[in-house]
Write a protein that holds these residues in place. Structure first.
Motif, PDB file in Angstrom:
ATOM      1  N   VAL A  72      -9.106  12.000  10.412  1.00 31.50           N
ATOM      2  CA  VAL A  72      -8.244  11.027   9.736  1.00 31.50           C
ATOM      3  C   VAL A  72      -9.010  10.452   8.552  1.00 31.50           C
ATOM      4  O   VAL A  72     -10.097   9.895   8.718  1.00 31.50           O
ATOM      5  N   HIS A  73      -8.425  10.592   7.363  1.00 32.66           N
ATOM      6  CA  HIS A  73      -9.080  10.064   6.163  1.00 32.66           C
ATOM      7  C   HIS A  73      -9.030   8.541   6.175  1.00 32.66           C
ATOM      8  O   HIS A  73      -8.122   7.926   6.723  1.00 32.66           O
ATOM      9  N   LYS A  74     -10.012   7.950   5.531  1.00 32.33           N
ATOM     10  CA  LYS A  74     -10.175   6.494   5.495  1.00 32.33           C
ATOM     11  C   LYS A  74      -8.930   5.758   4.995  1.00 32.33           C
ATOM     12  O   LYS A  74      -8.610   4.675   5.477  1.00 32.33           O
ATOM     13  N   LYS A  75      -8.177   6.352   4.067  1.00 31.06           N
ATOM     14  CA  LYS A  75      -6.998   5.657   3.544  1.00 31.06           C
ATOM     15  C   LYS A  75      -5.897   5.495   4.592  1.00 31.06           C
ATOM     16  O   LYS A  75      -4.998   4.688   4.428  1.00 31.06           O
ATOM     17  N   TRP A  76      -5.977   6.234   5.711  1.00 32.20           N
ATOM     18  CA  TRP A  76      -4.973   6.129   6.767  1.00 32.20           C
ATOM     19  C   TRP A  76      -5.470   5.353   7.984  1.00 32.20           C
ATOM     20  O   TRP A  76      -4.730   5.176   8.947  1.00 32.20           O
ATOM     21  N   HIS A  77      -6.705   4.890   7.989  1.00 30.93           N
ATOM     22  CA  HIS A  77      -7.249   4.187   9.166  1.00 30.93           C
ATOM     23  C   HIS A  77      -6.439   2.946   9.526  1.00 30.93           C
ATOM     24  O   HIS A  77      -6.172   2.696  10.695  1.00 30.93           O
ATOM     25  N   GLU A  78      -6.044   2.165   8.540  1.00 28.98           N
ATOM     26  CA  GLU A  78      -5.277   0.931   8.820  1.00 28.98           C
ATOM     27  C   GLU A  78      -3.923   1.255   9.442  1.00 28.98           C
ATOM     28  O   GLU A  78      -3.494   0.601  10.386  1.00 28.98           O
ATOM     29  N   ASP A  79      -3.253   2.299   8.940  1.00 30.66           N
ATOM     30  CA  ASP A  79      -1.953   2.701   9.509  1.00 30.66           C
ATOM     31  C   ASP A  79      -2.104   3.211  10.933  1.00 30.66           C
ATOM     32  O   ASP A  79      -1.254   2.976  11.778  1.00 30.66           O
ATOM     33  N   ALA A  80      -3.185   3.927  11.203  1.00 28.09           N
ATOM     34  CA  ALA A  80      -3.402   4.502  12.532  1.00 28.09           C
ATOM     35  C   ALA A  80      -3.753   3.420  13.556  1.00 28.09           C
ATOM     36  O   ALA A  80      -3.581   3.627  14.748  1.00 28.09           O
TER      37      ALA A  80
END
Length: 104
Positions: A88-96
């Motif tokens: 999971v790329h860092k830009k999606w960590h908050e969504d995940a």
């Protein structure tokens, strides 16, 4: 004898561009895309095609609500979900990291 800088092999900048293009195609051919879709009932793990395409090609797993995706840190976080190793790329960590019940 005079040799221009960057002209080794006779390709110069064109060789660099072609090398980058070949590398991108090889990377795309070896990578499968997965998307985790959060719904009001749980998580759905979807498979997308290797090249282009924005429609899912297969449902890999349906997971119950409250299933944890895992601790995500770094530029590419590794996690395992439904027997699949996911990056999971860092830009999606908050969504995940959205807790169950807070969707929408």
């Amino acid at each position: 004898m005079l040799v221009a800088a960057g002209a080794s092999g006779g390709f110069g900048a064109l060789g660099g561009v072609l090398g980058a293009l070949v590398g991108a195609v090889v990377a795309a051919a070896l990578t499968t895309r997965r998307v985790v879709l959060a719904t009001d009932r749980g998580l759905v793990l979807l498979e997308y095609g290797r090249f282009g395409g924005v429609k899912p090609t297969k449902v890999i797993a349906r997971l119950p609500q409250g299933t944890a995706i895992g601790t995500l840190s770094g530029t590419w976080a590794r996690t395992d979900l439904a027997g699949e190793r996911l990056w999971v790329h860092k830009k999606w960590h908050e969504d995940a990291a959205v807790p169950a019940g807070r969707l929408g």
